[in-house]
Design a protein around this motif. Sequence first.
Motif, PDB file in Angstrom:
ATOM      1  N   LEU A 254      -3.305  -6.410   3.396  1.00 57.25           N
ATOM      2  CA  LEU A 254      -1.853  -6.462   3.371  1.00 57.25           C
ATOM      3  C   LEU A 254      -1.403  -7.784   3.977  1.00 57.25           C
ATOM      4  CD1 LEU A 254      -0.772  -2.839   4.379  1.00 57.25           C
ATOM      5  CD2 LEU A 254      -1.311  -3.754   2.125  1.00 57.25           C
ATOM      6  N   ASP A 261       4.819  -4.579   4.950  1.00 47.29           N
ATOM      7  CA  ASP A 261       4.080  -4.540   3.697  1.00 47.29           C
ATOM      8  C   ASP A 261       3.437  -3.170   3.572  1.00 47.29           C
ATOM      9  OD1 ASP A 261       3.051  -5.316   1.287  1.00 47.29           O
ATOM     10  OD2 ASP A 261       1.413  -6.512   2.107  1.00 47.29           O
ATOM     11  N   ASN A 262       3.414  -2.622   2.372  1.00 46.54           N
ATOM     12  CA  ASN A 262       2.799  -1.309   2.158  1.00 46.54           C
ATOM     13  C   ASN A 262       2.214  -1.249   0.760  1.00 46.54           C
ATOM     14  OD1 ASN A 262       4.897   0.213   0.278  1.00 46.54           O
ATOM     15  ND2 ASN A 262       6.067  -0.885   1.835  1.00 46.54           N
ATOM     16  N   LYS A 263       1.237  -0.359   0.608  1.00 46.79           N
ATOM     17  CA  LYS A 263       0.554  -0.255  -0.670  1.00 46.79           C
ATOM     18  C   LYS A 263      -0.158   1.091  -0.733  1.00 46.79           C
ATOM     19  CE  LYS A 263      -1.208  -4.054  -2.118  1.00 46.79           C
ATOM     20  NZ  LYS A 263      -2.063  -5.256  -2.252  1.00 46.79           N
ATOM     21  N   SER A 295       1.747  -1.942   6.985  1.00 42.96           N
ATOM     22  CA  SER A 295       1.603  -2.936   8.043  1.00 42.96           C
ATOM     23  C   SER A 295       2.985  -3.456   8.401  1.00 42.96           C
ATOM     24  CB  SER A 295       0.701  -4.090   7.592  1.00 42.96           C
ATOM     25  OG  SER A 295       0.669  -5.122   8.559  1.00 42.96           O
TER      26      SER A 295
END
Length: 635
Positions: A254, A261-263, A295
Amino acid sequence: MEGKKIDRNSIVGFVVIAGLLIWMMFNNINKEQEAIVKDKEIAQKEVIKQIESESISNAISNHVENDSIMTEALRSKLGPFAFSATLPSAQEEKTELKTDFLTLVVENKGGSLSNVVVNKFDSFNKNSGKTVELIKDGNSNFNLELHTSDNRVFNTQDLYFEPEVSKEGENQVLSMRLKVSENQFLEYRYVLKPNDYMIDFSIRTQGLNKVVDLSKTPQLKWDLKSYTNEKSISYENRYTRLYYEYEGGKDNDLSPTSKDDNKTVKDVSYIAYKQHFFTSILLTNKNFTSVDLVSKNLVIDEDVDTEFTKQFSSTIPLEYSNGELNYDMNMYFGPSDYKILKSYDKNLDNIVPLGWGIFGWVNRFLFIPVFGLLSSFLPYGIAIIVLTVLVRLLISPLTYKSYVSQAKMKAIRPEVTELNEKYKNDPMKKQQETMNLYSKAGVNPMAGCVPALLQIPIFYSLFQFFPSAFDLRQKSFLWATDLSSYDSVLELPFKIPFYGSHVSLFPLLASIAIFIYMKMTTGDQQMAQPAQEGMPDMSKIMKVMIYISPLMMLFFFNNYASGLSLYYFVSNSITIGIMYVIKNHIVKEEKIKAKIEENKTKKDRPKGRFQRKMQEMMEQAQEQQRLKEQQNKKK
């Protein structure tokens, strides 16, 4: 006889009195029963309130005189996990496991790690102890969310586990069980091995298939706020990021720079919360089918001292197998050291940012082995100097070729200038005649560029290598106390934008070396490169770059690792020496000119690949121009 008769009124009175007495007696009994039930309900609510606000152990001790109230309260609040709350382990107690490498503390409440200490390394964090602590004071949360068959949701972080410590050879084993009964439980199992940063960890259930709702997926959530452990917060935060491996060996991360930030990632085999030089990793033998990763950057102002750098979070759905959970995993808490991570053969070395593609290969197969060998018998600062000398010797042939090419271009510059003036109104002809001149003189205008391009992988690889070299952490050299961080020799009472509030000496020396080197070479480059019509005047640009490049070096590297600045200072100093020797003792301008004149007299001189390609392109352009002129005449 008259006096012995019973008065009817008396009989009625007795009946009324008896009825009243019976009514009063039953009414009092009902009130007493209602009072008992009410008192019991109040007591039960008080116990539940204590369970929620204090702890189960306090609630038990405060109501030990009435076990039935406690049992009903626990069953009402905790459902199937009420049994675990009645055990002696339902207290705010901890279990410690310790080796020379790690100290682990596991709490009964939640059954998870509350303290992880990496024993052999010191921290710069003013708010932390002297030793590096990756987990402490609630910065980490490890929770499993369970859905029960009676439609309730429980979080393991709120429940009490029963600890059991044992030995398996030299390994220390800690079993933490959240019990429904003696034979029904959820278990976290930790195995701490000597001389190892990797611990075995497993999650399994036994006999809970009728207790939990198998149609609802348990959610494992692992949160961690990463402590600052290094000298420079901004530098550490730049290399603090969340890495993960997925789909059978692919790795990614990330963003370390964005605020959030994310996924969502499929088929995940490990999750790494990496700080600059230390990391916390969760690995699984049975890949997680899906993981939500987050994150968040916690450093608002890099110039203000802060305790944390980033907030990491992973939400992991676990899967039941035959009605039970069964996951064999590992946890790593230790240095982000390439050699250590590589030794586990689990692709963990990919979390060390050595550069992509060829840059990473150069680091892995050249600089890491060579520097490891040098530092095994030399002080780290001296090892950097020796490595720099070896690199400069390695690329010295390229430096020589580049200078010879510049000297040749400089020698034929008057003739190129003459062609530019002669064919200034015919660009195509001018270009063709210039290429013919290059061909006859045996000069390749690209010969100076190719050596420079070949050096880029080496320079960029070293730029990635030094900030990632764990061996440099807290190693001193001359005035630098830590080669992995900046070497401050003067603290300023104010802050200079983009520079900082301190003066680092190695970047200053490197900037001076760059300035001297550019003064030596820029004049030759200006003489070698003829001005081209329609192009900017390179001589003016190069004059400006003589001053801009050292300033960029000074500002950019003031907060970087002093080991990297030391390398650039030594490298540029050596380059100055090599260029001086080549210019004054090896390459003579008279010999260059004589060789060019000799080449001109040769007939059918073979053309280089670049020259042939350029000639083909010019011939095609001329043919197109000729056809265009013919079409214009017909019109």
